[in-house]
Design an enzyme around this catalytic site. Structure first.
Site, PDB file in Angstrom:
ATOM      1  N   PRO A  11      48.298 104.701  72.325  1.00 33.15           N
ATOM      2  CA  PRO A  11      48.293 105.797  71.354  1.00 33.15           C
ATOM      3  C   PRO A  11      47.910 105.439  70.057  1.00 33.15           C
ATOM      4  O   PRO A  11      48.171 104.356  69.629  1.00 33.15           O
ATOM      5  CB  PRO A  11      49.580 106.594  71.574  1.00 33.15           C
ATOM      6  N   ASN A  12      46.926 106.523  69.577  1.00 33.53           N
ATOM      7  CA  ASN A  12      46.502 106.430  67.968  1.00 33.53           C
ATOM      8  C   ASN A  12      45.497 105.263  67.823  1.00 33.53           C
ATOM      9  O   ASN A  12      45.049 105.394  66.776  1.00 33.53           O
ATOM     10  CB  ASN A  12      47.994 106.175  67.277  1.00 33.53           C
ATOM     11  N   ARG A  19      43.025 104.829  60.381  1.00 34.49           N
ATOM     12  CA  ARG A  19      44.303 105.071  60.468  1.00 34.49           C
ATOM     13  C   ARG A  19      44.950 103.921  59.525  1.00 34.49           C
ATOM     14  O   ARG A  19      44.774 102.856  60.020  1.00 34.49           O
ATOM     15  CB  ARG A  19      44.937 105.393  61.843  1.00 34.49           C
ATOM     16  N   TYR A  24      46.116  98.338  59.476  1.00 34.39           N
ATOM     17  CA  TYR A  24      45.445  97.819  60.725  1.00 34.39           C
ATOM     18  C   TYR A  24      44.189  97.665  60.402  1.00 34.39           C
ATOM     19  O   TYR A  24      43.489  97.139  61.414  1.00 34.39           O
ATOM     20  CB  TYR A  24      45.522  99.207  61.612  1.00 34.39           C
ATOM     21  N   ASN A  75      47.297  96.400  74.164  1.00 34.24           N
ATOM     22  CA  ASN A  75      47.966  96.757  73.166  1.00 34.24           C
ATOM     23  C   ASN A  75      48.558  98.263  73.251  1.00 34.24           C
ATOM     24  O   ASN A  75      48.000  99.182  73.267  1.00 34.24           O
ATOM     25  CB  ASN A  75      46.991  96.792  71.781  1.00 34.24           C
ATOM     26  N   ALA A  78      52.538 102.525  70.330  1.00 34.93           N
ATOM     27  CA  ALA A  78      54.232 102.662  70.182  1.00 34.93           C
ATOM     28  C   ALA A  78      54.714 102.857  71.440  1.00 34.93           C
ATOM     29  O   ALA A  78      55.889 102.662  71.691  1.00 34.93           O
ATOM     30  CB  ALA A  78      54.138 104.218  69.440  1.00 34.93           C
ATOM     31  N   GLU A  99      49.792  90.443  75.593  1.00 37.16           N
ATOM     32  CA  GLU A  99      50.229  91.586  74.900  1.00 37.16           C
ATOM     33  C   GLU A  99      49.423  91.370  73.370  1.00 37.16           C
ATOM     34  O   GLU A  99      49.689  90.425  72.906  1.00 37.16           O
ATOM     35  CB  GLU A  99      51.789  91.695  74.614  1.00 37.16           C
ATOM     36  N   HIS A 101      49.185  92.892  69.252  1.00 38.86           N
ATOM     37  CA  HIS A 101      49.448  93.952  68.318  1.00 38.86           C
ATOM     38  C   HIS A 101      48.607  93.475  67.008  1.00 38.86           C
ATOM     39  O   HIS A 101      48.644  92.335  66.598  1.00 38.86           O
ATOM     40  CB  HIS A 101      50.846  93.735  68.004  1.00 38.86           C
ATOM     41  N   ILE A 102      47.937  94.445  66.401  1.00 36.34           N
ATOM     42  CA  ILE A 102      47.241  94.015  65.253  1.00 36.34           C
ATOM     43  C   ILE A 102      48.037  93.717  64.240  1.00 36.34           C
ATOM     44  O   ILE A 102      47.748  92.758  63.452  1.00 36.34           O
ATOM     45  CB  ILE A 102      46.225  95.512  65.237  1.00 36.34           C
ATOM     46  N   ARG A 108      57.763  94.577  60.337  1.00 39.02           N
ATOM     47  CA  ARG A 108      57.794  95.923  60.169  1.00 39.02           C
ATOM     48  C   ARG A 108      59.334  96.497  60.579  1.00 39.02           C
ATOM     49  O   ARG A 108      60.006  95.672  60.591  1.00 39.02           O
ATOM     50  CB  ARG A 108      56.551  96.625  60.737  1.00 39.02           C
TER      51      ARG A 108
HETATM   52  C1  DQA Z   1      50.590  98.284  67.287  1.00 37.00           C
HETATM   53  C2  DQA Z   1      52.072  98.250  66.691  1.00 37.00           C
HETATM   54  C3  DQA Z   1      52.862  99.407  67.072  1.00 37.00           C
HETATM   55  O1  DQA Z   1      54.190  99.270  66.613  1.00 37.00           O
HETATM   56  C4  DQA Z   1      52.237 100.580  66.664  1.00 37.00           C
HETATM   57  O2  DQA Z   1      53.160 101.869  67.151  1.00 37.00           O
HETATM   58  C5  DQA Z   1      50.876 100.752  66.963  1.00 37.00           C
HETATM   59  C6  DQA Z   1      49.891  99.735  67.015  1.00 37.00           C
HETATM   60  C7  DQA Z   1      49.680  97.352  66.375  1.00 37.00           C
HETATM   61  O3  DQA Z   1      48.580  97.036  67.056  1.00 37.00           O
HETATM   62  O4  DQA Z   1      50.121  96.661  65.566  1.00 37.00           O
HETATM   63  O5  DQA Z   1      50.420 101.823  67.576  1.00 37.00           O
HETATM   64  O6  DQA Z   1      50.752  98.190  68.506  1.00 37.00           O
END
Ligand code: DQA
Length: 147
Positions: A11-12, A19, A24, A75, A78, A99, A101-102, A108
């Site tokens: 998501p997102n 965003r 990011y 990725n 959330a 896995e 994460h950007i 965080r």
């Molecule tokens: C994320 C980190 C997550 O905590 C966050 O909810 C995201 C992006 C990252 O790529 O850093 O949507 O997965």
């Protein structure tokens, strides 16, 4: 036939580049996909690339991968921090899972420090920006082609 690496984004991540660019970066998900497709040619793998804001859709793609992919890069956005269902689906897949994460989730908020997916992943990349996808693809190609 070249092995397929399934690349999933949760998501997102469709808003990548627009965003919170201070977190990011400014590359879009289409840029990431183009980079991976170019790199995949050099690495001798195929890439299948998807993004969804819906948990069930990610789960369905993971199920399909049981028959159609050699490795998964994910990725989960959330859903990383909430989804036992995605963990269960990944546990039903037999190949390597990486896995991504950007951002560096460990730098965080505390709620981002726990990942259900990490219980399953062979490796985790966090905080390397969108470059993390290319690094993960290199690792996945190494694992599935034994190069
Ligand atoms: C994320 C980190 C997550 O905590 C966050 O909810 C995201 C992006 C990252 O790529 O850093 O949507 O997965």
């Amino acid at each position: 036939m070249k092995p397929t690496v399934l690349v999933l984004n949760g998501p997102n991540l469709n808003l990548l580049g627009k965003r919170q660019p201070h977190i990011y970066g400014s590359e879009t998900l289409a840029d990431v996909e183009a980079d991976l497709r170019a790199l995949a040619k050099d690495l001798g793998v195929e890439v299948r690339f998807h993004q969804s804001n819906r948990e069930y859709e990610l789960i369905d793609w993971i199920h399909d991968a049981r028959e159609t992919a050699a490795a998964i890069l994910i990725n989960p956005g959330a859903f990383t921090h909430t989804s036992v269902a995605i963990l269960d689906a990944l546990n039903a897949f037999e190949g390597p899972v990486l896995e991504i994460h950007i951002s560096n989730v460990h730098k965080r908020e505390a709620f981002r420090h726990h990942s259900y997916v990490s219980q399953r992943a062979e490796g985790v990349i966090a905080g390397f920006g969108t470059q993390g996808y290319s690094l993960a693809l290199r690792r996945a190609a190494h694992l599935v082609t034994n190069a």
